[in-house]
Write an enzyme that holds these catalytic residues in place. Structure first.
Site, short mmCIF file in Angstrom:
data_model
loop_
_atom_site.label_atom_id
_atom_site.label_comp_id
_atom_site.label_asym_id
_atom_site.label_seq_id
_atom_site.Cartn_x
_atom_site.Cartn_y
_atom_site.Cartn_z
CE LYS A 97 50.49 29.82 36.48
NZ LYS A 97 48.88 30.33 36.74
CD GLU A 119 44.86 32.65 30.90
OE1 GLU A 119 45.20 32.41 31.99
OE2 GLU A 119 43.85 32.14 30.15
CB SER A 385 54.75 29.24 42.36
OG SER A 385 55.18 30.57 42.31
#
Length: 414
Positions: A97, A119, A385
């Site tokens: 991210k 969010e 991830s």
């Protein structure tokens, strides 16, 4: 639908459509903000100074490039193709991210914004947004469903320590969909000074394009790293798919090659039960959060509740470019159940000393299954991830967690 591979590199069109998917399905209040965002991104993404700063922050602050690691013990245990892990868990904040939040918060800074909102479901996007906001001295508010706040308590505390305001969303199921609903409503009321940092390749144009461009560094690095290590391209790429950013980041730099691509959705309690988040496998075309794509919906168009043990995959929609990839057959999309993901979570931890996020564990399920079918001279890259420490309480609290035997589930010899 027939789509040439060369077409992928000229998409989306001027209105943000990836074939029939994407677009901007929002109220008139947000249209000026989205147009201004599109213009700013188009300008800065061609600006050498912006690109230099973006890449410098990723290198010096986020820790790129992340490693490409061959999981030798896991590969030997499974048999067949070699399994390689693209270690996004090693990036600052513990997930992919950070690539996107560096890009978007830097863009917000260039646009003169003083405040960012986001969010989050699993909390990793919220943490990454709060982290980069702190780096730039910007105010930050993060919308998070009350159920996800419960499931991801460590990340909630991290965000608060980083100075972010956590806004608990109690509507609906209290998960990622509801958090995004509230964030969009809030942004409508404060577009002048606030930048909305969307966490995936979803939402209205230009977000799917923008997030893809910020995340494609994953695949660019992996392609070069495997070429350096083996002299060739991988045979297969595997990544988990919720909204779809880590998968898009890995897949996109290979889209015009012959490399096989598989996205793994959350099959939850099983596709036949209805308790899943498999939009591409069991959804239909509709509109969610400003974009046309595959969504989980009832016959009269109401969005259905999604389910996954993984908070980051618990979303009833999918990025529009993934919908296009499904339609034209460039990417195969399959499902992995909660129990299979928890088995993979255990197996990688036991064999390699690497605890994967539950999102990444879904991808590992398919990588293990595919490796067993393939010869030893083939190579599979899995996008790891994120790291799994955030998921410990959620995983160990799952019913019968102690009884989930990865060796039995995957048919391996212990």
């Amino acid at each position: 639908m027939k789509t040439l591979l060369s077409d992928f590199h000229i998409l989306p069109d001027a209105d943000g459509h990836f074939g029939p998917f994407g677009g901007r399905y929002v109220g008139e209040t947000l249209m000026p903000a989205l147009i201004a965002l599109e213009e700013a991104f188009d300008r800065e993404w061609k600006n050498p100074d912006f690109l230099h700063e973006f890449k410098s922050i990723l290198a010096d602050y986020a820790g790129r490039p992340t490693a490409l690691y061959r999981a030798d013990r896991l590969s030997a245990l499974v048999g067949g193709a070699g399994i390689w892990l693209k270690r996004e868990d090693l990036a600052h904040t513990g997930a992919h991210k950070i690539n996107n939040t560096v890009g978007q918060v830097l863009l917000a800074h260039c646009m003169g914004k003083k405040r960012v909102i986001a969010e989050t479901g699993a909390g990793q996007h919220g943490v990454a947004t709060a982290t980069v906001a702190a780096r730039f001295g910007m105010e930050c508010a993060v919308f998070m469903g009350c159920e996800d706040i419960r499931r991801q308590a460590p990340n909630v505390e991290r965000m608060r320590l980083l100075g972010a305001e956590i806004i608990s969303v109690k509507s609906g199921t209290g998960t990622l969909k509801d958090a995004m609903n509230e964030a969009l409503r809030h942004w409508t009321a404060c577009v002048e000074d606030t930048f909305y940092v969307i966490g995936s390749v979803a939402g209205p144009h230009p977000y799917p394009l923008m997030v893809r461009e910020f995340q494609k560094i994953i695949g660019e690095e992996a392609r070069k790293q495997l070429l350096d290590k083996t002299g060739g391209l991988p045979d297969l790429l595997v990544a988990a798919v919720g909204g779809g950013s880590n998968a898009m980041g890995l897949f996109y730099p290979f889209i015009d090659t012959g490399v096989e691509l598989i996205g793994v959705e959350a099959a939850g309690e099983g596709l036949e039960t209805g308790l899943h988040a498999a939009c591409l496998s069991r959804g239909s075309v509709g509109v969610l959060h400003g974009s046309k794509s595959y969504v989980l919906q009832t016959n009269d168009g109401q969005i259905r509740e999604a389910h996954s043990v993984s908070a980051g995959l618990d979303y009833p929609g999918i990025g529009p470019e993934h919908a296009l990839f499904k339609e034209c057959g460039r990417v195969s999309y399959v499902g992995a159940t909660d129990r299979e993901a928890l088995a993979a979570f255990k197996l990688l931890t036991l064999t390699e000393g690497i605890m994967p996020a539950l999102e990444s564990s879904h991808a590992l399920v398919t990588a293990i299954q595919e490796a067993r079918k393939r010869p030893e001279n083939q190579n599979i890259i899995v996008c790891l991830s994120g790291r799994g420490d955030k998921d410990m309480a959620n995983a160990t609290g799952y019913r019968d967690f102690d009884k989930i035997d990865p060796f039995t589930i995957f048919g391996l010899s212990s």
